[in-house]
Design a protein around this motif. Sequence first.
Motif, PDB file in Angstrom:
ATOM      1  N   ASP A 173     -17.421-101.314  50.499  1.00 63.27           N
ATOM      2  CA  ASP A 173     -17.466-102.173  49.308  1.00 63.27           C
ATOM      3  C   ASP A 173     -17.249-101.363  48.031  1.00 63.27           C
ATOM      4  OD1 ASP A 173     -17.942-104.339  50.919  1.00 63.27           O
ATOM      5  OD2 ASP A 173     -20.115-104.345  50.607  1.00 63.27           O
ATOM      6  N   GLU A 214     -21.581-100.604  52.762  1.00 61.67           N
ATOM      7  CA  GLU A 214     -21.781-100.333  51.343  1.00 61.67           C
ATOM      8  C   GLU A 214     -20.718 -99.377  50.807  1.00 61.67           C
ATOM      9  OE1 GLU A 214     -25.822-101.410  53.004  1.00 61.67           O
ATOM     10  OE2 GLU A 214     -24.067-100.261  53.639  1.00 61.67           O
ATOM     11  N   TRP A 268     -23.181 -95.129  45.943  1.00 63.18           N
ATOM     12  CA  TRP A 268     -22.043 -95.478  46.793  1.00 63.18           C
ATOM     13  C   TRP A 268     -20.727 -95.344  46.038  1.00 63.18           C
ATOM     14  CZ3 TRP A 268     -23.037 -95.144  51.581  1.00 63.18           C
ATOM     15  CH2 TRP A 268     -24.261 -95.549  52.104  1.00 63.18           C
ATOM     16  N   CYS A 307     -27.414 -91.821  49.403  1.00 55.62           N
ATOM     17  CA  CYS A 307     -26.322 -92.579  50.014  1.00 55.62           C
ATOM     18  C   CYS A 307     -25.489 -91.637  50.884  1.00 55.62           C
ATOM     19  CB  CYS A 307     -25.432 -93.219  48.950  1.00 55.62           C
ATOM     20  SG  CYS A 307     -26.286 -94.356  47.839  1.00 55.62           S
TER      21      CYS A 307
END
Length: 240
Positions: free
Chosen positions: A222, A219, A198, A159
């Motif tokens: 969020d 992502e 994330w 990520c």
Amino acid sequence: MRVAAVSGAADAEASLRALATVRQVLPSRLRHRIDGATFTTLPADAAVAADSGVLMDVNAAVRAREVLRFDYVSVGRDPDETPSQRRVEPHHVVFGNGRWYLAAWDLDVDDWRIYRLDRLTPRTPTGPRFTPRTVPGGDVSDFLAARFKGSDRGSTWPCTGEVVVVLPAREVIPFVPEGIVEELEDIRCRIVVGSWSWVALAASIGRFDATITDVRPRELADACALLARRFADIGRIDSL
């Protein structure tokens, strides 16, 4: 002494000199065992001791290409707990992140695994000889670096995101050892950094005591929102 010489210890040079002296008076059998010990090192800040006998026994199995049996206490469990038993094809002994590791093909799960040597106790005798497999990616250092980052697809983080932080770049750079910090105008900087998830990435960015904007990708935004709700819940609980 051989271990100290390759583990980033402060007395590495002295260990090499002492090893050279001792080696001259060793029987040929022991000289062969020491000379055959091979290790790979990765960058580390602080070392965690591993038993020298374990290091030599595991490395002997690597050299001989013999199946290794050992007792193992998984990370996160109390070292005094009852260990599990493992059977592996040992590939390489590696020093990284301040610890000794064994990269091996686990015969019971039919997959590659990484084991900490400070939690491993070899069993005797070793098993049959095997034909070495190719470590994923072909390079054991890259493979270990990828596993440390929670990735099976190379040494990049699974990520990766970017944000703008309202802080001078010079105040941010010391806390982003594996990312990119780009200086912007008005005491701001852009950070490009990665993590194994994330939420973990959002948490690492949240440590900066500053305004954060331009969060990408979606992502990551969020994950920031999720952490904000969780922290808000904690605040409400503490206020009761």
